[in-house]
Enzyme design. Structure first.
Site, short mmCIF file in Angstrom:
data_model
loop_
_atom_site.label_atom_id
_atom_site.label_comp_id
_atom_site.label_asym_id
_atom_site.label_seq_id
_atom_site.Cartn_x
_atom_site.Cartn_y
_atom_site.Cartn_z
N ASP A 1 43.09 40.66 30.71
CA ASP A 1 43.46 41.35 31.83
C ASP A 1 44.29 40.26 32.42
O ASP A 1 45.23 39.60 32.04
CB ASP A 1 42.27 41.55 32.70
N HIS B 1 37.76 49.23 29.79
CA HIS B 1 38.63 47.91 30.01
C HIS B 1 38.02 46.66 29.82
O HIS B 1 39.02 45.62 29.54
CB HIS B 1 38.99 47.95 31.77
#
Length: 305
Positions: free
Chosen positions: A111, A280
């Site tokens: 991320d 995610h």
């Protein structure tokens, strides 16, 4: 379990990288080659809790909190957000590694940490042996290709970038709700058990600090401004660093974009895959898959010289 128990044998240091900025750093292992682990939003080095100890059996492992996150320094953002640019955040990490005696190293990021990895490869290619990035495409591409689904599910991208101090007031109003909502909704239902209460409480502790919410807001403001300027200038450059790209097969990024093709436009040596039954938070949802893929990738690149 206590937080320290996840990183038994690791030493914690606050490393000065200049301009009154200190980076919270954990160091473990004793291998000749070093791996730098960089976390994502809204977390800390703790995302590597199920990965770092195994890597440390073979490598020297360094896990840090990015500036603005965790227990690292959180300076007031400048008017142009430049002190939270990925260029500056990447330099923080280079300074950490230099302080620890490593002029070349492997980098692994998820991320926001992966976005720092991207900039680190562009600005310091001679220092990076390999790079592994999880659940991202280049920031410029993602902004340019934003659609309704992305804007809806990644709403925080567009909320954080609003002018000071609108996002700080609202996103910091209920830290526990924000952390639980953000983390657990983006993970698959089966993976939610991988976020034990003590880990959630540590993330809540950090997010309860108004300086953290401000630092994170500045990180995103920089990504929508000065980082785009830097990325536009460097877009023609082909990354030569060997890349491993992983993404959650059930996550937003993997459902909207072809991640492998996206990185192959900008790098000469790219491999990777979507991690099945994963959202995610790839390193926390599927740490064993990440470990196996990363160790295989590192060994392959070592073998090939």
């Amino acid at each position: 379990m206590a937080i320290a128990d996840y990183f038994q044998g690791f030493e914690r240091k606050m490393i000065d990288v200049g301009e009154n900025i200190q980076i919270n750093t954990l160091i473990g292992g004793s291998g000749e080659e070093a791996i730098l682990l960089l976390h994502g939003h809204p977390e800390s080095y703790l995302i590597w809790r199920d990965i770092a100890p195994t890597l440390a059996q073979k490598y020297t492992v360094i896990a840090t909190d990015l500036r603005g996150y965790g227990d690292s320094s959180k300076p007031k953002g400048l008017s142009d957000h430049s002190n939270y640019s990925k260029r500056v955040m990447a330099q923080d990490q280079v300074s950490v590694m230099q302080t620890l005696g490593f002029s070349k190293f492997h980098i692994v990021g998820h991320d926001r940490g992966a976005r720092v990895c991207h900039r680190l490869m562009l600005d310091h290619p001679e220092k990076v042996l390999t790079c592994t990035m999880m659940d991202i495409l280049p920031t410029l591409d993602m902004y340019e290709q934003t659609n309704c689904e992305f804007a809806t599910k990644y709403w925080h991208w567009f909320f954080y970038i609003q002018a000071y101090d609108f996002p700080e007031r609202f996103l910091g109003a209920d830290p526990e709700y924000f952390i639980r909502n953000n983390l657990l909704k983006k993970a698959t239902p089966e993976a939610q058990k991988n976020f034990p209460e003590e880990v959630l409480q540590e993330y809540i502790r950090h997010y309860s600090d108004p300086a953290t919410v401000h630092g994170i807001s500045e990180d995103y403001r920089a990504s929508a401004s000065i980082d785009l300027e830097h990325d536009t200038r460097d877009r023609p450059f082909t990354i030569q660093t060997p890349l491993l790209v992983l993404w959650g097969a059930n996550g937003v990024v993997g459902n909207i974009w072809n991640v492998l093709e996206g990185w192959q436009k900008y790098a000469s040596d790219v491999q990777g895959f979507g991690v099945k039954e994963c959202g995610h938070f790839v390193p926390e949802e599927k740490p064993q898959v990440v470990l196996e893929a990363l160790l295989q990738f590192l060994e392959e690149k070592k073998t090939k010289g």
